[in-house]
Design an enzyme around this catalytic site. Sequence first.
Site, PDB file in Angstrom:
ATOM      1  N   CYS A  55      -0.339   4.102   2.362  1.00  0.00           N
ATOM      2  CA  CYS A  55      -0.164   3.873   3.805  1.00  0.00           C
ATOM      3  C   CYS A  55       1.297   4.016   4.212  1.00  0.00           C
ATOM      4  CB  CYS A  55      -0.653   2.481   4.182  1.00  0.00           C
ATOM      5  SG  CYS A  55      -2.383   2.161   3.819  1.00  0.00           S
ATOM      6  N   ASP A  56       2.180   3.355   3.490  1.00  0.00           N
ATOM      7  CA  ASP A  56       3.548   3.195   3.945  1.00  0.00           C
ATOM      8  C   ASP A  56       4.559   4.081   3.226  1.00  0.00           C
ATOM      9  OD1 ASP A  56       2.508   1.224   5.604  1.00  0.00           O
ATOM     10  OD2 ASP A  56       2.821  -0.350   4.119  1.00  0.00           O
TER      11      ASP A  56
ATOM     12  N   CYS B 244       0.847  -1.197   0.000  1.00  0.00           N
ATOM     13  CA  CYS B 244       0.000   0.000   0.000  1.00  0.00           C
ATOM     14  C   CYS B 244       0.881   1.245   0.000  1.00  0.00           C
ATOM     15  CB  CYS B 244      -0.935  -0.002   1.210  1.00  0.00           C
ATOM     16  SG  CYS B 244      -1.992   1.458   1.281  1.00  0.00           S
TER      17      CYS B 244
END
Length: 526
Positions: free
Chosen positions: A342-343, A339
Amino acid sequence: MLDATIKQQLDTYLQKLAEPIELSVSMNDGEKARELSALASEIASLSDKIQLKFQSANRSPSMGIARAGETPRVSFAGIALGHEFTSLVLAVLQTGGHPIKEDESLVAKIRNLKGEYHFETFVSLSCQNCPEVVQALNVMATINPNITHQMVDGALFQEEVERRNIMAVPAVYLNGEPFGQGRMTLDEIVGKLDENSGEEKVAELNAREEYDVLVVGGGPAGAAAAIYAARKGIRTALLAERFGGQVMDTVGIENFISVPYTEGPKLAAGLEQHVKDYGVDIITAERANRIYRDEKINLELQSGASLASKSVILATGARWRELGVPGEAEYRTKGVAYCPHCDGPFFKGKSVAVIGGGNSGIEAAIDLAGIVDHVTVLEFADTLCADQVLQNKARSMANIEIIASAQTTEIIGDGQKVTGLRYRDRVTEQEHTLSLAGVFVQIGLVPNTEWLQESEVALTVRGEIEIDERGATSVPGIFAAGDATTVPYKQIVISMGAGATAALGAFDYLIRREVAQPEVEKKSAA
């Protein structure tokens, strides 16, 4: 800090405060602390039930939320904007006595938890999955006085993030020790803490009466199927590990007809609420393990529980496909990620690779290019298959390099984190090594159907469930819809339509079944 529209909306929400609360702000000398102070002041100015005070805390800048005269059990280390702004608003309302909309039995379990639980959740404000975990733990801290929770913005506390070697979010710690990684529901968290909750839930599920329609899966296809079935007035249940499926990993959605723009978590929340509006029995934090048919259709769960239904709709969706190379599993959440939204922030100023040249891969590369120092896109085929507009955008960015005909053979690291990868040039057969801090895998989806391999439900060689134009599978009474099936295009709007089709197909099956049974009984009596 807040624009006029948001302030007006917030003012409306704050009218729901039933009891006075205090916002406790901890400052340091940084610019972010001044921004947090300004945000807290704006919130406090909107309600006479909110008091603002300043005091020191373990992390600064931070803001605690508590009922007047009490010590904060919910706090935010950092500025809870972006995806976490909703978490902040909910925490304010719930602390101020606004009702918590959770199942009463689950609330009772949280209230009865024994011991001291001090949670910390490290997030990035661009992570669309983090708020679900933050909000769940905030609810627990609001209900039980022995529980505290603090959201920590990893971007503001980089030294601590590096010391703990956090490279993926949400990362949850309990009493200073790792507790969980990735998306978790409130039900799942409570289940990990309450040793008896599993046995109680199994017994309760086993005691349930037979359903007319049992939907397996909580994504767009499953939600649509449950709604269409419930509208027919038949007893309907939906079982899923959590609501949303792959939609929860989607940030921007611009092709959902009549809605110019929305985001995955927002759409998933809307799906869940719509299903709840029809009184569907929702069973979460459970995974299907086996399905078979006798005089009814039986669904066995990994928890040991079993459910029965006259018909079943399989909408188990798909998940990110893995590379399957050495090092991938070892360095998952330690540099291997799926992701980028997200990261991605954890790789600021570093070099990363994106594996995959489809739409997802090129979109990931474009997004990451605004954060990291350099992005290398590795595509197995000799050309990219992403939309041309995305290719043009990626090629126009100076810090994106695209390598075609590249077969990733290994992800390498130092035992703690990713340090690079190896790939083979499929034209020259030469081996190459890239020095990297992260690898984002974007090579498509694989259907969640492994548990059906031993069943009578026919699957393709790719593991997709074979269905006809009504959503029927090879087993009478079992229907399927969405990305787990042979439907040719994996899109949200198509999955929703397929879910509706499967529900209508199941309803038609039930009608014909009810008509046929009296005829059989008459013949037996004769």
